[in-house]
Design a protein around this motif. Sequence first.
Motif, PDB file in Angstrom:
ATOM      1  N   LEU A   1       0.818  -1.205   0.000  1.00 21.70           N
ATOM      2  CA  LEU A   1       0.000   0.000   0.000  1.00 21.70           C
ATOM      3  C   LEU A   1       0.856   1.262   0.000  1.00 21.70           C
ATOM      4  O   LEU A   1       0.479   2.264  -0.610  1.00 21.70           O
ATOM      5  CB  LEU A   1      -0.933   0.001   1.213  1.00 21.70           C
ATOM      6  CG  LEU A   1      -1.956  -1.141   1.264  1.00 21.70           C
ATOM      7  CD1 LEU A   1      -2.851  -0.992   2.475  1.00 21.70           C
ATOM      8  CD2 LEU A   1      -2.778  -1.193  -0.006  1.00 21.70           C
ATOM      9  N   GLY A   2       1.990   1.207   0.669  1.00 22.14           N
ATOM     10  CA  GLY A   2       2.888   2.352   0.652  1.00 22.14           C
ATOM     11  C   GLY A   2       3.370   2.656  -0.760  1.00 22.14           C
ATOM     12  O   GLY A   2       3.390   3.812  -1.194  1.00 22.14           O
ATOM     13  N   ALA A   3       3.736   1.596  -1.500  1.00 24.94           N
ATOM     14  CA  ALA A   3       4.186   1.786  -2.878  1.00 24.94           C
ATOM     15  C   ALA A   3       3.042   2.263  -3.769  1.00 24.94           C
ATOM     16  O   ALA A   3       3.226   3.143  -4.628  1.00 24.94           O
ATOM     17  CB  ALA A   3       4.773   0.481  -3.422  1.00 24.94           C
ATOM     18  N   ALA A   4       1.848   1.691  -3.564  1.00 24.61           N
ATOM     19  CA  ALA A   4       0.696   2.088  -4.383  1.00 24.61           C
ATOM     20  C   ALA A   4       0.343   3.555  -4.148  1.00 24.61           C
ATOM     21  O   ALA A   4       0.056   4.301  -5.095  1.00 24.61           O
ATOM     22  CB  ALA A   4      -0.507   1.197  -4.072  1.00 24.61           C
TER      23      ALA A   4
ATOM     24  N   LEU B   1       0.257   9.120  -6.037  1.00 27.08           N
ATOM     25  CA  LEU B   1       0.507  10.544  -5.834  1.00 27.08           C
ATOM     26  C   LEU B   1       1.456  11.101  -6.885  1.00 27.08           C
ATOM     27  O   LEU B   1       1.347  12.263  -7.283  1.00 27.08           O
ATOM     28  CB  LEU B   1       1.081  10.779  -4.430  1.00 27.08           C
ATOM     29  CG  LEU B   1       0.123  10.521  -3.261  1.00 27.08           C
ATOM     30  CD1 LEU B   1       0.853  10.657  -1.933  1.00 27.08           C
ATOM     31  CD2 LEU B   1      -1.074  11.458  -3.304  1.00 27.08           C
ATOM     32  N   ARG B   2       2.368  10.276  -7.355  1.00 26.45           N
ATOM     33  CA  ARG B   2       3.326  10.726  -8.367  1.00 26.45           C
ATOM     34  C   ARG B   2       2.742  10.700  -9.778  1.00 26.45           C
ATOM     35  O   ARG B   2       3.011  11.585 -10.582  1.00 26.45           O
ATOM     36  CB  ARG B   2       4.573   9.836  -8.338  1.00 26.45           C
ATOM     37  CG  ARG B   2       5.443   9.984  -7.107  1.00 26.45           C
ATOM     38  CD  ARG B   2       6.567   8.943  -7.120  1.00 26.45           C
ATOM     39  NE  ARG B   2       7.374   9.006  -5.932  1.00 26.45           N
ATOM     40  CZ  ARG B   2       8.465   9.775  -5.792  1.00 26.45           C
ATOM     41  NH1 ARG B   2       8.830  10.563  -6.797  1.00 26.45           N
ATOM     42  NH2 ARG B   2       9.156   9.773  -4.681  1.00 26.45           N
TER      43      ARG B   2
ATOM     44  N   LEU C   1      -2.206   2.789 -12.185  1.00 26.61           N
ATOM     45  CA  LEU C   1      -3.152   1.682 -12.065  1.00 26.61           C
ATOM     46  C   LEU C   1      -2.514   0.368 -12.508  1.00 26.61           C
ATOM     47  O   LEU C   1      -1.898   0.271 -13.570  1.00 26.61           O
ATOM     48  CB  LEU C   1      -4.398   1.947 -12.918  1.00 26.61           C
ATOM     49  CG  LEU C   1      -5.430   2.907 -12.339  1.00 26.61           C
ATOM     50  CD1 LEU C   1      -6.493   3.226 -13.376  1.00 26.61           C
ATOM     51  CD2 LEU C   1      -6.072   2.307 -11.083  1.00 26.61           C
ATOM     52  N   THR C   2      -2.685  -0.665 -11.686  1.00 31.16           N
ATOM     53  CA  THR C   2      -2.245  -2.019 -12.025  1.00 31.16           C
ATOM     54  C   THR C   2      -3.347  -2.980 -11.598  1.00 31.16           C
ATOM     55  O   THR C   2      -4.384  -2.568 -11.063  1.00 31.16           O
ATOM     56  CB  THR C   2      -0.945  -2.391 -11.302  1.00 31.16           C
ATOM     57  OG1 THR C   2      -1.172  -2.365  -9.878  1.00 31.16           O
ATOM     58  CG2 THR C   2       0.183  -1.426 -11.637  1.00 31.16           C
ATOM     59  N   GLY C   3      -3.143  -4.262 -11.797  1.00 34.28           N
ATOM     60  CA  GLY C   3      -4.082  -5.264 -11.321  1.00 34.28           C
ATOM     61  C   GLY C   3      -5.006  -5.769 -12.406  1.00 34.28           C
ATOM     62  O   GLY C   3      -4.979  -5.308 -13.558  1.00 34.28           O
ATOM     63  N   PRO C   4      -5.860  -6.728 -12.061  1.00 35.76           N
ATOM     64  CA  PRO C   4      -6.677  -7.419 -13.065  1.00 35.76           C
ATOM     65  C   PRO C   4      -7.693  -6.523 -13.766  1.00 35.76           C
ATOM     66  O   PRO C   4      -7.990  -6.746 -14.937  1.00 35.76           O
ATOM     67  CB  PRO C   4      -7.369  -8.526 -12.264  1.00 35.76           C
ATOM     68  CG  PRO C   4      -7.307  -8.080 -10.838  1.00 35.76           C
ATOM     69  CD  PRO C   4      -6.034  -7.313 -10.709  1.00 35.76           C
ATOM     70  N   VAL C   5      -8.232  -5.526 -13.100  1.00 37.48           N
ATOM     71  CA  VAL C   5      -9.201  -4.650 -13.763  1.00 37.48           C
ATOM     72  C   VAL C   5      -8.505  -3.832 -14.842  1.00 37.48           C
ATOM     73  O   VAL C   5      -8.964  -3.767 -15.988  1.00 37.48           O
ATOM     74  CB  VAL C   5      -9.909  -3.735 -12.741  1.00 37.48           C
ATOM     75  CG1 VAL C   5     -10.772  -2.708 -13.459  1.00 37.48           C
ATOM     76  CG2 VAL C   5     -10.765  -4.567 -11.792  1.00 37.48           C
ATOM     77  N   ALA C   6      -7.385  -3.210 -14.486  1.00 38.32           N
ATOM     78  CA  ALA C   6      -6.658  -2.402 -15.467  1.00 38.32           C
ATOM     79  C   ALA C   6      -6.130  -3.247 -16.618  1.00 38.32           C
ATOM     80  O   ALA C   6      -5.989  -2.753 -17.743  1.00 38.32           O
ATOM     81  CB  ALA C   6      -5.508  -1.662 -14.781  1.00 38.32           C
ATOM     82  N   ARG C   7      -5.847  -4.535 -16.352  1.00 39.76           N
ATOM     83  CA  ARG C   7      -5.351  -5.420 -17.413  1.00 39.76           C
ATOM     84  C   ARG C   7      -6.473  -6.023 -18.247  1.00 39.76           C
ATOM     85  O   ARG C   7      -6.236  -6.602 -19.292  1.00 39.76           O
ATOM     86  CB  ARG C   7      -4.520  -6.558 -16.805  1.00 39.76           C
ATOM     87  CG  ARG C   7      -3.196  -6.129 -16.211  1.00 39.76           C
ATOM     88  CD  ARG C   7      -2.317  -7.331 -15.913  1.00 39.76           C
ATOM     89  NE  ARG C   7      -2.936  -8.242 -14.954  1.00 39.76           N
ATOM     90  CZ  ARG C   7      -2.731  -8.189 -13.633  1.00 39.76           C
ATOM     91  NH1 ARG C   7      -1.931  -7.248 -13.128  1.00 39.76           N
ATOM     92  NH2 ARG C   7      -3.306  -9.053 -12.829  1.00 39.76           N
ATOM     93  N   GLY C   8      -7.711  -5.950 -17.737  1.00 37.31           N
ATOM     94  CA  GLY C   8      -8.822  -6.558 -18.446  1.00 37.31           C
ATOM     95  C   GLY C   8      -8.960  -8.045 -18.221  1.00 37.31           C
ATOM     96  O   GLY C   8      -9.526  -8.758 -19.057  1.00 37.31           O
ATOM     97  N   ASP C   9      -8.470  -8.534 -17.070  1.00 35.10           N
ATOM     98  CA  ASP C   9      -8.552  -9.967 -16.755  1.00 35.10           C
ATOM     99  C   ASP C   9      -9.935 -10.291 -16.184  1.00 35.10           C
ATOM    100  O   ASP C   9     -10.130 -10.398 -14.963  1.00 35.10           O
ATOM    101  CB  ASP C   9      -7.472 -10.355 -15.745  1.00 35.10           C
ATOM    102  CG  ASP C   9      -6.081 -10.286 -16.338  1.00 35.10           C
ATOM    103  OD1 ASP C   9      -5.966 -10.329 -17.576  1.00 35.10           O
ATOM    104  OD2 ASP C   9      -5.102 -10.199 -15.564  1.00 35.10           O
ATOM    105  N   ALA C  10     -10.909 -10.462 -17.078  1.00 33.33           N
ATOM    106  CA  ALA C  10     -12.295 -10.660 -16.651  1.00 33.33           C
ATOM    107  C   ALA C  10     -12.453 -11.925 -15.827  1.00 33.33           C
ATOM    108  O   ALA C  10     -13.214 -11.961 -14.854  1.00 33.33           O
ATOM    109  CB  ALA C  10     -13.214 -10.695 -17.870  1.00 33.33           C
TER     110      ALA C  10
END
Length: 302
Positions: A223-226, A231-232, A238-247
Amino acid sequence: MNAPHIPEPKDRPARLTVGVVGAGRVGPALAASLRLAGHRPVAASGVSDASVRRAAALLPEVPIVSPADVLARADLVLLTVPDDALPGLVEGLAETGAVRPGQLLAHTSGRYGTAVLEPARRAGALPLALHPAMTFTGTAVDVQRLAGCSFGVTAPEELRLAAEALVIEMGGEPEWIEEAARPLYHAALALGANHLVTLVAQSMELLRQAGVDAPDRMLGPLLGAALDNALRSGDAALTGPVARGDAGTVAAHVAELRRHAPQAVAGYLAMARTTADRALAHGLLKPELAEDLLDVLSDGGR
């Protein structure tokens, strides 16, 4: 890092006697910070045992008196009560003649600007809205956290320099917010900070159910890295399955949540839809992958 602007001596408030109406988590910490800057806390009001203990810990030897007595003793009064209680408090103080002409009256509500202080202004008070964009614990650590903390500042133009000087003396960074923008400003902070606590608490509960002994230790670096990336870089982080489209992965998530934590499903779906919309708008989610993903989110993974 840019150093904060320090007001010229003519723009700094004189040494003031300070009172606190509502010794919750915020007021005693702000008054303690003002004492470090040379001002003198002289009175506080509080009803609950917890309020009295907080005032005693952060403002030792400062007497606990009625709100009217706080105003009678102080040049600067901090009104640190819940948002919904603030209008009635101001009206009551004005109607009973507790407000003195020339007295600085500063509330710490994020929602309101200075219009809520109009009854007191008509009685001669000088109205300020000084909202610290910080969460408070009610302990001495809050005084330290004010260093570099942004404050949403709203005041009449002739009081702007004095309001900003008080914030700087508390160690904060003044950020000017127009009166009409206060509700939106506060909604933005609540969306980020308050909802973050809910999301993190839910995440820790689910990790415990999954057998993780120390979910806080697992989540801390992630969470610290996210947060730092967001903020930067904003949406580019954005990362993860939603941003990748992994339905398929998202459907599996929803199925597991329905089985183990049905109370978390609505929040997951709402955030996933918002994430998908933002990822699409910023070119991170490929349109050809978005259709299946949005189908999953529209029917809740059923």
